[in-house]
Design an enzyme around this catalytic site. Structure first.
Site, short mmCIF file in Angstrom:
data_model
loop_
_atom_site.label_atom_id
_atom_site.label_comp_id
_atom_site.label_asym_id
_atom_site.label_seq_id
_atom_site.Cartn_x
_atom_site.Cartn_y
_atom_site.Cartn_z
N LYS A 103 9.59 3.65 -6.60
CA LYS A 103 9.53 5.04 -6.70
C LYS A 103 10.79 5.59 -7.08
O LYS A 103 10.88 6.79 -7.57
CB LYS A 103 8.78 5.57 -5.39
CG LYS A 103 7.52 5.36 -5.29
CD LYS A 103 6.79 6.07 -3.99
CE LYS A 103 5.28 5.92 -4.09
NZ LYS A 103 4.96 4.40 -3.63
C1 LIG Z 1 3.77 3.89 -4.10
C2 LIG Z 1 3.64 2.39 -3.95
C3 LIG Z 1 2.60 1.76 -4.45
C4 LIG Z 1 1.26 2.26 -5.02
O1 LIG Z 1 1.80 3.12 -6.34
P1 LIG Z 1 0.82 4.00 -7.03
O2 LIG Z 1 1.71 4.50 -8.16
O3 LIG Z 1 0.44 4.98 -6.02
O4 LIG Z 1 -0.27 3.21 -7.63
C5 LIG Z 1 2.57 0.23 -4.37
N1 LIG Z 1 3.92 -0.20 -3.75
C6 LIG Z 1 4.79 0.30 -3.35
C7 LIG Z 1 5.86 -0.56 -2.55
C8 LIG Z 1 4.82 1.89 -3.12
O5 LIG Z 1 5.67 2.44 -2.67
#
Ligand SMILES: *Cc1c(COP(=O)(O)O)cnc(C)c1O
Length: 463
Positions: free
Chosen positions: A120
């Site tokens: 993120k």
């Molecule tokens: C947010 C997150 C996901 C999921 O990603 P999306 O974009 O919501 O599909 C997967 N793994 C981790 C570690 C995350 O923080």
């Protein structure tokens, strides 16, 4: 480049566009969710296929600039370049997104080298710097407000760390997130960060946030803003690492690629699909879910249907509805906004939608039970010597694609030390997290009360 809502255009009067049916990049980013409830999508996608040769060998942030300038064309290039450069400085790998070879035609794209050790950061570091620039340009100040059950809160906080024109308030349930996650939010030392530990559940925290956003007067007085997963800038900045990985692969292995993506809200995998739609050749996608499998069921049966969230050891994928799915739906329905609106309204009413003929050849899906996750961590460790986190583990299910496979590793294993210890008896550590354990926690404890949180924002909000 102009942007429109997936649900049409009859909504725009009263929004930032002042009645036009499309918005510029900056306007769409500031607006977040379209006022008709839809999500913003580009009116027309660029074609990058003829540019790939000239992008060969570019450093991550240079590639990022080349791609983003096609979308953010209302930001002067000099400014955009500065925003992008700044955003990837805090990553602890010179490659930013290193592509690691695990086996013949099997790679892992490490997306956890940012300040909070999860993918993120790619979007939220960029969004934080973008907001800072847009706010300086408009002379506005904002207060970002959100509730978190873990990861998004810390990535949002770290994106806005020390920005002079934004304060950030993040609510979380006291004692119900991991001590590490709390430290990532409460040990930053930044004066514009306000972690609020609620005496209640995540749902209590979220419902307070919803109520505050629903109070139009309060929202506009404090210029409240959410940094949520549907923001356009988050999606587009995530497309870049798919292109980067493609360019890092040996040429002979670029003709048939499957990206395997641990998925929750469908933001990450959609960003990759958008890169493909913009001309990145020969790419397919596997949506890897945990036991919260609404998307796995969709891709296997054509039925999109709600079910209860079952808490798992890959908590950032514990979702009920995949909010970014609406963006794919827009393209799936051939850009027919009326049809998107009909499906989304019907889904909201009935909790399900049956697609008559669901065919999405670029996608496949897999699903991993919670109990399988430690075994997957163990098997990857033994086969390839790689220590992976529980979200990434969900991607290692039925790796049957005959061409090149690229698994996206979405979080650093050190974020889940207990589980890793149990699965493979290895102590997963990271210097960034070790430093945190020596810092002081600064947070505000509060009852799960709307009026208490409101008063706190009134006392500490930026104006
Ligand atoms: C947010 C997150 C996901 C999921 O990603 P999306 O974009 O919501 O599909 C997967 N793994 C981790 C570690 C995350 O923080």
């Amino acid at each position: 480049m102009r942007y429109l809502s997936t649900r049409g255009g009859a909504w725009v009067s009263g929004s930032r566009s002042g009645g036009a049916s499309t918005l510029s990049f900056s306007e769409a980013v500031a607006e977040g969710l379209a006022p008709d409830g839809g999500l913003f999508v580009p009116q027309k996608l660029p074609d990058i296929s003829s540019r790939l040769d000239s992008w060969e060998g570019l450093a991550y942030s240079d590639l990022c600039f080349e791609f983003l300038k096609l979308f953010a064309d209302d930001i002067p290039e000099g400014e955009l370049s500065k925003i992008v450069k700044k955003s990837y400085l805090a990553f602890d790998s010179p490659d930013v997104a290193p592509l690691r070879k695990l086996d013949d035609k099997l790679y892992m794209l490490e997306l956890y080298h940012g300040p909070t050790l999860a993918f993120k950061d790619f979007a939220l570091q960029f969004v934080g710097n973008l907001y800072e620039y847009l706010l300086a340009r408009s002379g506005e100040k904002i207060n970002v407000l959100g509730a978190t059950s873990g990861d998004t809160g810390s990535a949002a906080i770290n994106g806005l760390l020390g920005k002079g024109n934004a304060n950030i308030f993040i609510l979380y349930p006291e004692g119900r997130i991991s001590p590490l996650q709390e430290r990532q939010m409460a040990c930053t030392g930044a004066s514009n960060v306000f972690p609020i530990a609620i005496d209640g559940t995540f749902d209590d925290a979220q419902s307070i946030v919803k109520d505050l956003f629903g109070n139009i007067e309060f929202k506009s007085k404090w210029n409240l803003s959410a940094v949520n997963s549907i923001n356009l800038a988050r999606i587009i900045s995530q497309s870049v690492y798919y292109i980067y990985a493609w360019l890092k692969l040996p040429r002979a292995e670029r003709s048939d690629i499957q990206f395997i993506v641990p998925t929750g809200n469908f933001g990450n995998v959609f960003a990759g699909w958008l890169a493909g739609k913009s001309g990145l050749p020969s790419v397919k996608f596997k949506v890897a879910t945990n036991q919260n499998d609404i998307l796995w069921r969709l891709f296997n049966s054509g039925v999109y249907e709600l079910s209860e969230v079952k808490p798992s050891c890959a908590p950032s994928m514990d979702i009920q509805v995949a909010s970014n799915f609406e963006r794919f739906l827009y393209y799936f329905e051939g850009g027919d906004c009326a049809s998107v609106r009909k499906i989304m309204e019907s889904f909201k009413r009935d909790g399900r939608w049956f697609f008559e003929a669901f065919s999405a050849p670029e996608f496949s899906a897999s699903r991993m039970e919670d109990a399988e996750i430690p075994y997957a961590i163990d098997s990857v460790y033994r086969k390839y010597g790689a220590v992976i986190d529980p979200h990434t583990a969900c991607a290692f299910k039925d790796l049957s694609h005959a061409g090149t496979k690229v698994v996206l590793s979405t979080a650093h294993p050190a974020k889940f030390p207990e589980l890793i210890k149990k699965a493979i008896n290895v102590a997963a550590t990271s210097p960034a997290l070790d430093i945190l354990s020596k810092k002081k926690i600064v947070k505000k404890n509060m009852p799960a009360s709307l009026s208490a949180v409101r008063a706190y924002i009134e006392a500490n909000g930026l104006k």
